[in-house]
Design an enzyme around this catalytic site. Structure first.
Site, PDB file in Angstrom:
ATOM      1  N   HIS A 232       0.803  -1.230   0.000  1.00  0.00           N
ATOM      2  CA  HIS A 232       0.000   0.000   0.000  1.00  0.00           C
ATOM      3  C   HIS A 232       0.834   1.279   0.000  1.00  0.00           C
ATOM      4  CE1 HIS A 232      -4.140  -1.216  -0.096  1.00  0.00           C
ATOM      5  NE2 HIS A 232      -3.968  -2.102   0.869  1.00  0.00           N
ATOM      6  N   ASN A 291      -7.109  -6.242  -5.034  1.00  0.00           N
ATOM      7  CA  ASN A 291      -8.307  -5.465  -5.341  1.00  0.00           C
ATOM      8  C   ASN A 291      -7.996  -3.988  -5.541  1.00  0.00           C
ATOM      9  OD1 ASN A 291      -7.925  -5.537  -2.343  1.00  0.00           O
ATOM     10  ND2 ASN A 291      -9.684  -4.164  -2.355  1.00  0.00           N
ATOM     11  N   HIS A 292      -6.815  -3.533  -5.102  1.00  0.00           N
ATOM     12  CA  HIS A 292      -6.438  -2.133  -5.322  1.00  0.00           C
ATOM     13  C   HIS A 292      -5.688  -1.914  -6.627  1.00  0.00           C
ATOM     14  CE1 HIS A 292      -7.622   0.337  -1.820  1.00  0.00           C
ATOM     15  NE2 HIS A 292      -7.752  -0.842  -1.247  1.00  0.00           N
ATOM     16  N   HIS A 340      -4.770 -12.948  -3.526  1.00  0.00           N
ATOM     17  CA  HIS A 340      -4.869 -11.768  -2.664  1.00  0.00           C
ATOM     18  C   HIS A 340      -6.028 -11.875  -1.679  1.00  0.00           C
ATOM     19  CE1 HIS A 340      -4.508  -7.691  -1.255  1.00  0.00           C
ATOM     20  NE2 HIS A 340      -5.791  -7.515  -1.473  1.00  0.00           N
ATOM     21  N   ARG A 388     -17.209  -6.663   3.467  1.00  0.00           N
ATOM     22  CA  ARG A 388     -16.798  -5.565   2.579  1.00  0.00           C
ATOM     23  C   ARG A 388     -17.883  -5.166   1.591  1.00  0.00           C
ATOM     24  NH1 ARG A 388     -10.974  -5.478   2.807  1.00  0.00           N
ATOM     25  NH2 ARG A 388     -10.182  -7.373   3.798  1.00  0.00           N
ATOM     26  N   HIS A 415      -4.842  -9.015   2.040  1.00  0.00           N
ATOM     27  CA  HIS A 415      -6.134  -8.320   1.973  1.00  0.00           C
ATOM     28  C   HIS A 415      -6.643  -7.772   3.305  1.00  0.00           C
ATOM     29  CE1 HIS A 415      -9.727  -7.246  -0.144  1.00  0.00           C
ATOM     30  NE2 HIS A 415     -10.488  -8.246   0.262  1.00  0.00           N
TER      31      HIS A 415
END
Length: 488
Positions: A232, A291-292, A340, A388, A415
């Site tokens: 991140h 997912n990012h 992930h 989520r 994740h």
């Protein structure tokens, strides 16, 4: 007071209020999971309190449990349609899930009630701008003959100025010396020339496009593989991993399990280093899509803004093309599956099913690709709704059945932020690894990575603390909506 009338023992209501006050303090102390537990106890004592539901919604937002946050905010609104904070919370959850139109409706409701509220008007305008932009993008997306941006870039037309003092890619291509120079340049807050950034992206796209959606790799006897989780954009913590475990090399292979970018404010530096190593060691350095690594997350959580600030919009389009080609999972020695998010909503999925996924696209809202990026484990057996709001949660029986069906030993996924940097669940058959310590400069967690040694591939965990970094805040490049007070 923004609460529904309740009938009940006054002692019960007093106890509920005490739980709420204790939860509020835990929230202030950034102990969000503990806060959720106490808000839940308050709700159990007084389920009609809109305040309790809205507060728990906010804690879930901090934990990135957007589905639960959405549910709590909706319950708060059902309890008291005039409780404005609940509309703010629900709009935040909708925005986090890329559901911009319903977010705009909630913010419109706030503005109608508070027409002179400058903060509400700013939020409404920010969301409205996104909705209009999405509508414009959809209108122009019908040009099927439009070339991918990767086919329009001519590196020879990009001049490297004499004044440029950063690293140069040699004529023979990326080598270890260039990568070491690049790592140190970024550490000193230097910049890679856009010609070389484009060159890395174009080369890595060709490498990734040649891979299946599930990649099989072999760790030979007495050799090892290091598996890292979410980074991140925390570049200085990534460098700390390399300090602890050594730079990537033919003898020191790595696998990074998604969510390289967003939130942290050095996502460009992180991703260029990771992609550069993929070009240098295509068979010994591995990247899994998270997912990012998707357009709408990048638009909201900072990567798109950072790329445009440090380079340009065309480079962001090229990053999007590259992300679409990232593999969705890896299988190590036919024993360990790495993805992930986690396992799937449907039973009897085979490795061949995963291998043949058509991944060159933005992820759909359901199906195998969505699940690999978004699902989470749960303690209960069976499957449950996703906290989520995307995909599902899967229990230990689901993990056991999947492993037996595919003759695997265990899975590794990422994740989720974990206090110790990792967590073993489902009788040790589902391992979560997270490599962003003190996530977003506020969670206080450790980071960790896994060492797998052949032939047994028994996981060895190494924990590490966050290191200091230049004074740039997380989310510095995020969409203005996400950086507004009271939202996150």
């Amino acid at each position: 007071m923004a609460e529904c009338a309740v009938n009940g023992d006054s002692d019960v209501l007093i106890r509920a209020e005490k739980f709420k006050e204790e939860a509020n303090q835990l929230f202030k102390d950034k102990k969000y999971e503990e806060a959720v537990e106490l808000y839940t106890r308050a709700i159990e004592a007084n389920p009609k309190s809109s305040v309790y539901h809205a507060n728990r919604s906010f804690a879930h937002l901090r934990l990135e449990n957007y589905g639960f946050a959405l549910e709590d905010a909706s319950t708060a609104i059902a309890c008291d349609k005039k409780y404005i904070k609940a509309y703010y919370r629900r709009a935040s959850a909708y925005m986090s899930l890329g559901k911009f139109k319903p977010a705009l409706r909630d913010l419109e409701a706030v503005v109608k009630v508070r027409p002179t509220d400058k903060d509400a008007r700013m939020k409404y305008n920010a969301c409205s701008k996104i909705v209009k932009q999405k509508a414009f993008e959809k209108a122009i997306a019908c040009d099927d003959n439009k070339k991918p941006v990767s086919e329009t870039i001519n590196l020879e037309n990009i001049t490297v100025e004499d004044s440029y003092s950063g690293p140069h890619i040699p004529e023979d291509g990326i080598d270890p010396a260039f990568m070491e120079n690049l790592v140190q340049t970024f550490k000193k807050q230097g910049k890679l020339h856009r010609r070389y950034a484009y060159k890395i992206l174009l080369e890595v796209k060709q490498i990734l496009a040649s891979l299946p959606s599930l990649v099989d790799i072999v760790v030979e006897k007495d050799n090892k593989l290091t598996v890292c989780g979410d980074v991140h954009g925390q570049y200085y913590d990534l460098c700390h991993v390399f300090d602890i475990n050594g730079l990537p090399s033919l003898d020191n292979p790595y696998l990074f399990n998604g969510d390289f970018v967003d939130r942290g404010s050095w996502s460009v530096e992180v991703i260029l280093v990771l992609l550069g190593y993929k070009v240098l060691y295509p068979h010994n350095f591995h990247l899994v899509r998270g997912n990012h690594e998707t357009d709408y997350m990048n638009q909201m959580y900072g990567f798109e803004g950072e790329v445009k600030a440090k380079y340009d919009g065309m480079m962001m389009q090229l990053f999007s093309e590259v992300f679409n080609w990232l593999p969705l999972s890896y299988c190590v020695n036919r024993k360990v599956l790495i993805m992930h998010g986690g396992l799937m909503e449907q039973d009897n999925v085979t490795l061949e099913d995963l291998r043949s996924i058509d991944r060159n696209r933005q992820p759909p809202e359901s199906g195998l690709m969505c699940d690999l990026l978004w699902s989470d484990p749960q303690m209960q057996s069976g499957r449950g709704p996703s906290k989520r709001g995307v995909s599902c949660q899967f229990g230990p029986d689901i993990t056991s059945k999947f492993l037996k069906h595919n003759e695997l030993d265990y899975i590794i996924r990422s994740h989720e932020c974990k206090n110790g940097g990792y967590e073993e669940q489902h009788n040790g058959k589902c391992i979560t690894i997270f490599s962003a310590p003190n996530y977003c400069d506020q969670m206080g967690n450790k980071g960790a990575f896994i060492t797998l040694r052949s032939p047994d591939l028994k996981p060895k965990f190494t924990q590490f603390d966050a290191v200091s970094h230049p004074e740039v805040q997380p989310m510095a490049y995020a969409n203005s909506f996400m950086r507004m007070p009271g939202m996150f």
